[in-house]
Design a protein around this motif. Structure first.
Motif, PDB file in Angstrom:
ATOM      1  N   GLY A 164       0.771  -1.230   0.000  1.00  0.00           N
ATOM      2  CA  GLY A 164       0.000   0.000   0.000  1.00  0.00           C
ATOM      3  C   GLY A 164       0.800   1.277   0.000  1.00  0.00           C
ATOM      4  O   GLY A 164       0.289   2.325   0.407  1.00  0.00           O
ATOM      5  N   THR A 165       2.058   1.246  -0.446  1.00  0.00           N
ATOM      6  CA  THR A 165       2.882   2.463  -0.440  1.00  0.00           C
ATOM      7  C   THR A 165       3.408   2.837  -1.817  1.00  0.00           C
ATOM      8  O   THR A 165       3.958   3.934  -1.981  1.00  0.00           O
ATOM      9  N   GLY A 187     -10.399  -0.322  -2.588  1.00  0.00           N
ATOM     10  CA  GLY A 187     -10.689   0.068  -1.219  1.00  0.00           C
ATOM     11  C   GLY A 187     -10.550  -1.027  -0.185  1.00  0.00           C
ATOM     12  O   GLY A 187     -10.852  -0.822   0.993  1.00  0.00           O
ATOM     13  N   GLY A 188     -10.117  -2.202  -0.573  1.00  0.00           N
ATOM     14  CA  GLY A 188      -9.965  -3.317   0.357  1.00  0.00           C
ATOM     15  C   GLY A 188      -9.575  -4.568  -0.402  1.00  0.00           C
ATOM     16  O   GLY A 188      -9.467  -4.575  -1.625  1.00  0.00           O
ATOM     17  N   THR A 189      -9.373  -5.653   0.348  1.00  0.00           N
ATOM     18  CA  THR A 189      -8.925  -6.897  -0.271  1.00  0.00           C
ATOM     19  C   THR A 189      -9.937  -8.024  -0.134  1.00  0.00           C
ATOM     20  O   THR A 189      -9.652  -9.159  -0.486  1.00  0.00           O
ATOM     21  N   GLY A 190     -11.129  -7.738   0.401  1.00  0.00           N
ATOM     22  CA  GLY A 190     -12.158  -8.761   0.540  1.00  0.00           C
ATOM     23  C   GLY A 190     -12.920  -8.985  -0.754  1.00  0.00           C
ATOM     24  O   GLY A 190     -12.841  -8.195  -1.698  1.00  0.00           O
ATOM     25  N   LEU A 195     -14.137  -5.730  -8.086  1.00  0.00           N
ATOM     26  CA  LEU A 195     -14.892  -5.364  -9.279  1.00  0.00           C
ATOM     27  C   LEU A 195     -14.382  -6.226 -10.421  1.00  0.00           C
ATOM     28  O   LEU A 195     -13.223  -6.116 -10.829  1.00  0.00           O
ATOM     29  N   ASP A 196     -15.248  -7.118 -10.906  1.00  0.00           N
ATOM     30  CA  ASP A 196     -14.793  -8.080 -11.911  1.00  0.00           C
ATOM     31  C   ASP A 196     -15.400  -7.863 -13.280  1.00  0.00           C
ATOM     32  O   ASP A 196     -15.162  -8.654 -14.200  1.00  0.00           O
TER      33      ASP A 196
END
Length: 322
Positions: A164-165, A187-190, A195-196
């Motif tokens: 994230g850097t 916005g996250g990794t879940g 978005l596919d």
């Protein structure tokens, strides 16, 4: 005698010489060894360079065999060339390594991880190609880099894998197109952040049997499971039954029941009907049109008694795919 005029080349370890005094008719000479095939040797007889295959053979990595026997007292000189190695040397000027058909350059870091090639500008390091379990490419000590994993390309910063850097491109240093066979996590990794699918396109409306109409435009945008559509429909001929617009670009999910909207012209509503609403059933791709009863809220279809050959509909809606 060394066999050289002037300074003897350094390093000498790249070649080894061996001299034999022949006996009458001698053809075979047991050397200290060479690479089988004779590509890295030279053989002289009385100072004359012999030609491989024509004058001698070198097949087994040890023996030199003359095609014709030597005379008593002939001097056979054997030279073998070892691999050229350089240890902690500096070169000034350009260097070109050229080969065709095989590996051009092998750079090997023995045992430990770390830099393999240090890239410098004016004597200061600006980056390196190295190994940390797998191949790494890094910028300067405070720069970014890449780690070439088994199935993923990972970001590095300051010589370590980071999270994230590291950005990709900038506001005025953009890449062009990005092609992905999978999705993107925002916005996250879940799984809920993935978005596919994203699409933009046109679709072809269809109508009930006997009805004819013209679509002046019909567009859609799909983001994830949600598909937003619109169209302008001009009715040409009416028929029996109720009017609807089919052929939506995707089919609603089995349990999805979605509402749409529309504006219309040249449509006559029945008594006590105050507005037209739209509905798409689950497992359907049809934009159904209904009149809403002002008193009891019942829905009634739009038929030829409401629609004529000059009617226009501006429809829009959303589909929730499975």
């Amino acid at each position: 005698m060394s066999g050289y005029i002037g300074s003897q080349p350094v390093p000498q370890a790249t070649q080894t010489r061996q001299t034999f005094t022949a006996t009458s008719g001698q053809t075979s000479f047991a050397t200290i060894g060479y690479v089988a095939g004779g590509q890295f040797i030279q053989v002289y007889l009385n100072g004359v360079l012999l030609k491989l295959t024509d004058d001698y053979t070198a097949a087994n990595g040890s023996d030199i065999v003359l095609t014709s026997g030597a005379a008593t007292g002939d001097i056979l000189e054997f030279i073998t060339f070892a691999d050229f190695t350089v240890n902690n040397q500096n070169f000034t000027g350009g260097l070109t390594v050229d080969n065709d058909g095989s590996t051009v350059l092998t750079v090997d870091r023995a045992t430990s991880d770390g830099a393999i090639i240090d890239v410098q500008k004016s004597g200061s390091s600006v980056g390196n190609i190295g190994v940390n379990g797998r191949l790494t490419i890094d910028g300067a000590s405070d720069g970014v880099g890449l780690y070439f994993g088994g199935s993923a390309l990972l970001p590095r910063e300051g010589g370590s894998i980071t999270d994230g850097t590291v950005g990709l491109g900038g506001s005025t240093q953009r890449f062009t197109d990005l092609y992905l066979s999978g999705g993107v996590y925002l916005g996250g990794t879940g799984s809920s952040n993935k978005l596919d699918d994203y699409e933009e396109g046109t679709w072809t409306p269809s109508y009930p049997s006997g009805w004819t109409a013209e679509a002046q435009y019909a567009n859609y945008t799909k983001v994830g499971r949600f598909c937003y559509y619109n169209a302008k429909i001009l009715v040409n001929n009416t028929s029996s039954g109720n009017f609807s617009v089919g052929g939506l670009p995707f089919t609603n999910g089995v349990y999805a029941k979605t509402h749409g909207g529309q504006m219309f012209e040249q449509v006559t509503l029945s008594t006590n009907r105050t507005q037209v609403v739209a509905f798409t059933s689950g497992n359907s791709n049809t934009h159904e049109l209904y009149q809403l009863h002002s008193a009891n809220g019942s829905w009634y279809g739009l038929s030829s008694s409401n629609i004529n050959s000059n009617s226009e509909f501006y429809i829009q809606g959303v589909i929730v795919t499975a």
